[in-house]
Design an enzyme around this catalytic site. Structure first.
Site, PDB file in Angstrom:
ATOM      1  N   HIS A   1      -7.322   5.698 -13.003  1.00  0.00           N
ATOM      2  CA  HIS A   1      -6.732   5.981 -14.341  1.00  0.00           C
ATOM      3  C   HIS A   1      -6.550   4.330 -15.143  1.00  0.00           C
ATOM      4  O   HIS A   1      -6.652   2.969 -14.602  1.00  0.00           O
ATOM      5  CB  HIS A   1      -5.561   5.588 -13.399  1.00  0.00           C
ATOM      6  CG  HIS A   1      -4.831   6.177 -12.424  1.00  0.00           C
ATOM      7  ND1 HIS A   1      -3.575   5.552 -11.591  1.00  0.00           N
ATOM      8  CD2 HIS A   1      -5.153   7.533 -12.219  1.00  0.00           C
ATOM      9  CE1 HIS A   1      -4.026   6.916 -10.517  1.00  0.00           C
ATOM     10  NE2 HIS A   1      -4.744   8.510 -10.542  1.00  0.00           N
TER      11      HIS A   1
HETATM   12  C1  LIG Z   1     -10.844  11.939 -11.602  1.00  0.00           C
HETATM   13  C2  LIG Z   1      -9.942  12.074 -11.857  1.00  0.00           C
HETATM   14  C3  LIG Z   1      -8.545  12.273 -11.004  1.00  0.00           C
HETATM   15  C4  LIG Z   1      -7.360  11.927 -12.027  1.00  0.00           C
HETATM   16  N1  LIG Z   1      -5.657  12.740 -11.085  1.00  0.00           N
HETATM   17  C5  LIG Z   1      -4.739  12.136 -11.808  1.00  0.00           C
HETATM   18  C6  LIG Z   1      -3.481  13.081 -10.331  1.00  0.00           C
HETATM   19  O1  LIG Z   1      -3.677  13.494  -9.156  1.00  0.00           O
HETATM   20  N2  LIG Z   1      -2.014  12.564 -10.140  1.00  0.00           N
HETATM   21  C7  LIG Z   1      -1.821  11.448 -11.482  1.00  0.00           C
HETATM   22  O2  LIG Z   1      -1.146  11.578 -12.031  1.00  0.00           O
HETATM   23  N3  LIG Z   1      -3.071  11.381 -12.994  1.00  0.00           N
HETATM   24  C8  LIG Z   1      -4.139  11.517 -12.377  1.00  0.00           C
HETATM   25  N4  LIG Z   1      -5.634  11.271 -13.397  1.00  0.00           N
HETATM   26  C9  LIG Z   1      -5.240  10.288 -14.214  1.00  0.00           C
HETATM   27  C10 LIG Z   1      -4.745  11.120 -15.497  1.00  0.00           C
HETATM   28  O3  LIG Z   1      -5.527  12.214 -15.426  1.00  0.00           O
HETATM   29  C11 LIG Z   1      -5.013  10.646 -16.866  1.00  0.00           C
HETATM   30  O4  LIG Z   1      -4.668   9.788 -16.539  1.00  0.00           O
HETATM   31  C12 LIG Z   1      -4.794  10.764 -17.682  1.00  0.00           C
HETATM   32  O5  LIG Z   1      -5.088  12.092 -18.600  1.00  0.00           O
HETATM   33  C13 LIG Z   1      -4.124  10.260 -19.109  1.00  0.00           C
HETATM   34  O6  LIG Z   1      -3.538  10.870 -20.158  1.00  0.00           O
HETATM   35  P1  LIG Z   1      -4.417  10.720 -21.443  1.00  0.00           P
HETATM   36  O7  LIG Z   1      -3.261  10.934 -22.616  1.00  0.00           O
HETATM   37  O8  LIG Z   1      -3.796   9.190 -21.902  1.00  0.00           O
HETATM   38  O9  LIG Z   1      -5.343  11.027 -22.534  1.00  0.00           O
HETATM   39  P2  LIG Z   1      -6.882  12.605 -21.391  1.00  0.00           P
HETATM   40  O10 LIG Z   1      -5.946  12.623 -20.762  1.00  0.00           O
HETATM   41  O11 LIG Z   1      -7.428  11.416 -21.002  1.00  0.00           O
HETATM   42  O12 LIG Z   1      -7.556  12.750 -22.986  1.00  0.00           O
HETATM   43  C14 LIG Z   1      -7.542  12.750 -24.224  1.00  0.00           C
HETATM   44  C15 LIG Z   1      -8.145  13.420 -24.380  1.00  0.00           C
HETATM   45  O13 LIG Z   1      -8.997  12.833 -25.806  1.00  0.00           O
HETATM   46  C16 LIG Z   1     -10.068  13.184 -26.595  1.00  0.00           C
HETATM   47  N5  LIG Z   1     -11.209  12.745 -27.229  1.00  0.00           N
HETATM   48  C17 LIG Z   1     -10.902  10.826 -27.306  1.00  0.00           C
HETATM   49  N6  LIG Z   1     -12.029  10.555 -28.078  1.00  0.00           N
HETATM   50  C18 LIG Z   1     -11.736  11.702 -29.090  1.00  0.00           C
HETATM   51  C19 LIG Z   1     -11.781  11.827 -30.553  1.00  0.00           C
HETATM   52  N7  LIG Z   1     -12.721  10.779 -31.194  1.00  0.00           N
HETATM   53  N8  LIG Z   1     -12.104  12.383 -31.488  1.00  0.00           N
HETATM   54  C20 LIG Z   1     -11.620  14.137 -31.227  1.00  0.00           C
HETATM   55  N9  LIG Z   1     -10.669  13.848 -29.192  1.00  0.00           N
HETATM   56  C21 LIG Z   1     -10.864  12.826 -28.234  1.00  0.00           C
HETATM   57  C22 LIG Z   1     -10.609  13.361 -24.612  1.00  0.00           C
HETATM   58  O14 LIG Z   1     -12.063  13.802 -25.028  1.00  0.00           O
HETATM   59  C23 LIG Z   1     -10.146  14.033 -24.268  1.00  0.00           C
HETATM   60  O15 LIG Z   1     -10.452  14.948 -23.934  1.00  0.00           O
HETATM   61  C24 LIG Z   1      -6.451  12.120 -13.322  1.00  0.00           C
HETATM   62  C25 LIG Z   1      -8.158  11.310 -13.524  1.00  0.00           C
HETATM   63  C26 LIG Z   1      -9.430  11.333 -12.520  1.00  0.00           C
HETATM   64  C27 LIG Z   1     -10.334  11.426 -14.358  1.00  0.00           C
END
Ligand SMILES: Cc1cc2nc3c(=O)[nH]c(=O)nc-3n(C[C@H](O)[C@H](O)[C@H](O)COP(=O)(O)OP(=O)(O)OC[C@H]3O[C@@H](n4cnc5c(N)ncnc54)[C@H](O)[C@@H]3O)c2cc1C
Ligand SMILES: *[C@@H]1O[C@H](CO)[C@@H](O)[C@H](O)[C@H]1NC(C)=O
Ligand SMILES: *[C@@H]1O[C@H](CO)[C@@H](O)[C@H](O)[C@H]1NC(C)=O
Ligand SMILES: *[C@@H]1O[C@H](CO)[C@@H](O)[C@H](O)[C@H]1NC(C)=O
Ligand SMILES: *[C@@H]1O[C@H](CO)[C@@H](O)[C@H](O)[C@H]1NC(C)=O
Ligand SMILES: CC(=O)N[C@H]1CO[C@H](CO)[C@@H](O)[C@@H]1O
Length: 738
Positions: A668
């Site tokens: 996270h």
């Molecule tokens: C193994 C694991 C288990 C988890 N389990 C849970 C859970 O059970 N419950 C919970 O609440 N949370 C969980 N989380 C946490 C949750 O998934 C993350 O906190 C959340 O996905 C973050 O969301 P976000 O929108 O910030 O970024 P992300 O969901 O990480 O999305 C960012 C996206 O942007 C893309 N990207 C980045 N830079 C670029 C660029 N320059 N150009 C184009 N694309 C780009 C990446 O490829 C990615 O797909 C878990 C995380 C992991 C890794």
């Protein structure tokens, strides 16, 4: 061992593979000698079956294991670390170098008096590795070398698969990759995102323009080496934040384009194999850590981002956190009824269920342990249906039952006419100077396909960064933004793991550690009377390769003995709502400093996790500290347990100058572009807009004002829902029509 000396089931692969790791033959030889010491061929315990016998006989030096390790290290480890590691391997291939790195153990009373590392017997090599693991005062950071090789060695050994998608160790370690039960994978005519999807990796100059035009986009082939693509809103990243923003903004009638550097996988595509899944679905193939190697970081990188790999825990933002953000941080959004109704909308859309019919083995252990101790244990709602029971969701949900953004928000978005370009990486925002404050005009991106020769320039009225907390700041920085909060205040929810072994057939919960819903129960440490404690205890899901990569290695025998218990080992973790923070200003360059308060809370949580394992009936429990700290706990007296727990601490990482070390984990990441009530408090304003550049918004976990303390997905999605709803209203009013 097979006749040609290769790993029994990996024959046939050796000859086909072409390696590009650039290791010399002598470096590979040193590496193989190390791997053999980590995973030595040894006699099996009494009365082994065939699979156990060959598991104990297997060696880490068998081809192609060392080659694969070298290849993966070069691909995934930072270049500087690799240069150093290669020097060490080169030294180890010579007598004097070995003497220098390993010391007097290389000396012999008989000719040739000095041995190079690979000429030493297995026993001596094992002793050297043990010494490396314990060395904290040396002129070279040998412990880091130890950690880098150990991690990859075990990871490859337990994840490498043959052409039948099998690994020769799995039968022995009781691991089975089951295709999901028949009925649930329905053959589909069309993938859910098909009509809005452009997989740039499949396209060339010739086809790409036509495709864009057919999707009703205004495109222009510009003289200056760019394809210009016009839309109302461009969103970078398709994870929790980006997915929600895409659905909301396309829903309010705007032309939305999402660019995602990862690829698109539908349930049928998921192999569930640990190795390939980590490669395809995770940032840097799941091999990412802070620069000091202390915290291993997992983040999703695929269509759906972290939501496609998440562990299904769907927890609403806790009330006390909301109050803190609204009152102390002065961000009205978090005190508003809009936010509360956003949480309802989010939970509704992703179908959060309140209870779980059949909990898996690990969660049963957590629940029973808490109950036996009289501790409060909570049930975590999941977005998957109540009888959802496939513990491999962390490698993508094969049944399509778990609802990540790729099967929810992004489907809504494409139904509203949004486009999703995969294999497409944003490089920098297009910023124009205008009257004291910059104006963001879109983003420049690179398509992965080598046959698309131009860069892509997306021109939009509003640009949304949703790259997640590790990648939004580097993108802002490389675009020339300078607010001092960009890339700071990175919170990681650091985690320390504990394990407990439960022999089967005992009076302990049934099942295997990799089956069942992943996170369905939770214990808050503060419920035991210390209201200031910020740790929680949950279960951790890991395939055998990740488990072996993290599990402390103390000897070759011990590791093999532990691994055959794998299915019946429950991993619990202590997670802290961290006040400490780190920084990330450039891609992959992550620093973080854990302070004493957080360490204290983590330690309390870790001790609690161990107590819970013991109370649930574990025969043996331990931590992941390098020395393999553990205790036989069957019928243990409370006083002895407490004496053991007193020795359980939250030590430093491999680079620390203390005797024992450990690797922390984080899944996270939050706060690295936090919202603030003014420019001195945060990187974006209370609407999520950059203080420096009008029309540039951030919509991911990086805008959360502090660490959250529980799994963040619902909070990220609810925040993104509110931020993007406001953007939509502003667009309607013509605010960004200039
Ligand atoms: C193994 C694991 C288990 C988890 N389990 C849970 C859970 O059970 N419950 C919970 O609440 N949370 C969980 N989380 C946490 C949750 O998934 C993350 O906190 C959340 O996905 C973050 O969301 P976000 O929108 O910030 O970024 P992300 O969901 O990480 O999305 C960012 C996206 O942007 C893309 N990207 C980045 N830079 C670029 C660029 N320059 N150009 C184009 N694309 C780009 C990446 O490829 C990615 O797909 C878990 C995380 C992991 C890794
Ligand atoms: C699984 O699916 C296959 C092919 O569709 C079918 O032949 C088989 O009977 C099914 N098995 C079960 C247990 O439903
Ligand atoms: C893109 O290519 C992949 C394989 O490289 C293929 O599986 C997929 O179907 C292709 N997609 C389209 C839309 O052609
Ligand atoms: C992550 O999984 C949970 C549980 O399966 C689900 O509720 C959630 O929707 C997923 N993440 C996102 C962003 O949708
Ligand atoms: C840890 O950091 C937090 C936030 O910066 C601070 O409030 C706390 O006092 C620190 N604890 C110690 C022991 O330094
Ligand atoms: C309460 C609730 O919303 N339950 C839903 C959970 O998700 C399943 C599908 O995965 C739905 O069928 C339920 O209605």
């Amino acid at each position: 061992m097979a006749e040609d000396g290769s790993h029994p089931l990996l024959r046939g692969r050796t000859n086909q593979s072409k390696y590009i790791h650039g290791f010399s033959t002598s470096q590979i030889q040193s590496l193989a000698a190390i791997c053999e010491a980590f995973i030595p061929p040894i006699p099996s315990p009494p009365n082994p079956n065939q699979s156990i016998r060959s598991f104990y006989a297997a060696s880490g030096s068998q081809s192609p294991v060392p080659q694969e390790i070298a290849e993966k290290m070069v691909k995934r480890y930072p270049a500087e670390a690799m240069s150093f590691l290669k020097i060490v391997l080169m030294l180890l291939s010579t007598k004097l170098g070995s003497l220098l790195v390993c010391g007097f153990i290389c000396l012999d009373t008989k000719w040739p008096f000095i041995h190079s590392f690979s000429d030493l017997g297995l026993n001596k090599r094992e002793k050297i590795l043990q010494k490396w693991s314990n060395t904290y005062k040396s002129f070279i950071p040998i412990r880091v070398v130890f950690m880098m090789i150990k991690l990859m060695c075990f990871y490859i050994f337990f994840s490498l698969t043959d052409e039948n998608a099998e690994n020769p160790t799995w039968e022995a370690v009781g691991y089975e990759v089951k295709p999901p039960n028949n009925g649930s994978v329905k053959p589909r005519k069309q993938r859910p995102l098909e009509k809005g999807l452009i997989e740039t990796q499949n396209e060339s100059d010739a086809t790409f323009m036509e495709l864009l035009k057919s999707k009703v986009l205004e495109v222009k082939d510009c003289e200056d080496g760019f394809y210009d693509i016009k839309c109302d809103v461009v969103i970078v990243g398709s994870g929790c934040g980006g997915g929600v923003a895409a659905a909301v903004l396309s829903g309010s009638g705007h032309k939305v384009v999402v660019i995602e550097k990862g690829h698109y996988y539908v349930p049928e595509d998921y192999s569930l194999l640990e190795g390939p899944s980590m490669d395809e679905l995770y940032e840097n193939g799941g091999i990412l850590s802070t620069l000091d190697g202390k915290i291993t970081i997992f983040a999703g990188s695929t269509v759906g981002g972290g939501s496609s790999v998440n562990w299904s825990a769907a927890i609403k933002t806790p009330d006390d956190v909301l109050e803190e953000w609204a009152v102390d941080k002065k961000i009205p959004l978090f005190g508003s009824s809009d936010y509360r109704s956003a949480m309802e909308v989010v939970c509704d859309r992703i179908g959060v269920t309140q209870s779980c019919k059949d909990e898996g083995f690990q969660n049963k252990v957590l629940r029973r342990g808490c109950e036996n101790l009289g501790l409060l244990v909570e049930t975590i709602p999941q977005n998957a249906s109540e009888d959802h029971y496939c513990g491999s969701c962390c490698y993508g949900c094969r049944t399509g039952d778990k609802k990540g953004t790729d099967s929810t928000w992004l489907v809504d978005a494409v139904n509203n006419g949004a486009l999703i370009l995969t294999g497409c990486k944003a490089e920098r925002f297009v910023l124009e100077e205008s009257k004291g404050r910059k104006r963001c005009r879109g983003v420049i991106a690179n398509a992965e396909s080598r046959t698309i020769t131009r860069k892509l320039r997306f021109k939009a009225r509003v640009t949304v960064s949703a790259c997640g907390s590790l990648l939004t700041p580097p993108l802002m920085v490389s675009s020339g933004l300078t607010n001092r909060h960009i890339g700071r205040n990175l919170h990681l929810h650091p985690v320390l793991l504990a394990w407990g072994y439960f022999p089967s057939g005992s009076k302990t919960p049934a099942g295997k550690c990799y089956e069942g819903g992943i996170i369905t129960s939770l214990h808050k440490v503060r419920s035991i009377g210390d209201p200031s404690n910020r740790a929680i205890v949950e279960v951790a899901s890991m395939g055998p390769a990740s488990f072996a990569a993290l599990f402390p290695w103390v000897s070759g025998v011990d590791m093999k003995d532990q691994m055959i218990k794998y299915p019946r080992i429950t991993k619990l973790f202590s997670l802290v709502r961290d006040e400490s923070s780190g920084q990330v200003q450039a891609e992959g360059k992550i620093t973080y400093r854990l302070n004493e308060t957080d360490k204290g809370n983590l330690r309390t949580g870790l001790r609690q996790a161990l107590r819970i394992l013991v109370a649930a009936g574990a025969e043996e429990v331990g931590t992941f500290r390098n020395d393999g700290q553990r205790i036989k706990s069957n019928g243990i007296k409370n006083i002895d347990l407490e004496a053991f727990l007193d020795t359980v601490t939250a030590p430093g990482g491999p680079k620390s100058r203390s005797e024992n070390w450990i690797v922390y984990c984080s899944a996270h990441q939050m706060g690295s572009c936090r919202m603030g009530c003014n420019e001195n408090e945060g990187a974006v304003d209370v609407n999520g807009e950059s203080w420096e550049a009008r029309g540039l918004f951030v919509c991911d976990a990086s805008i959360l004002p502090t660490a959250l303390g529980v799994n963040p997905m619902i909070t990220i999605e609810s925040t993104a829902y509110c931020v993007s709803t406001k953007i939509g209203q502003a667009l309607m009013k013509g605010v960004f029509s200039d």
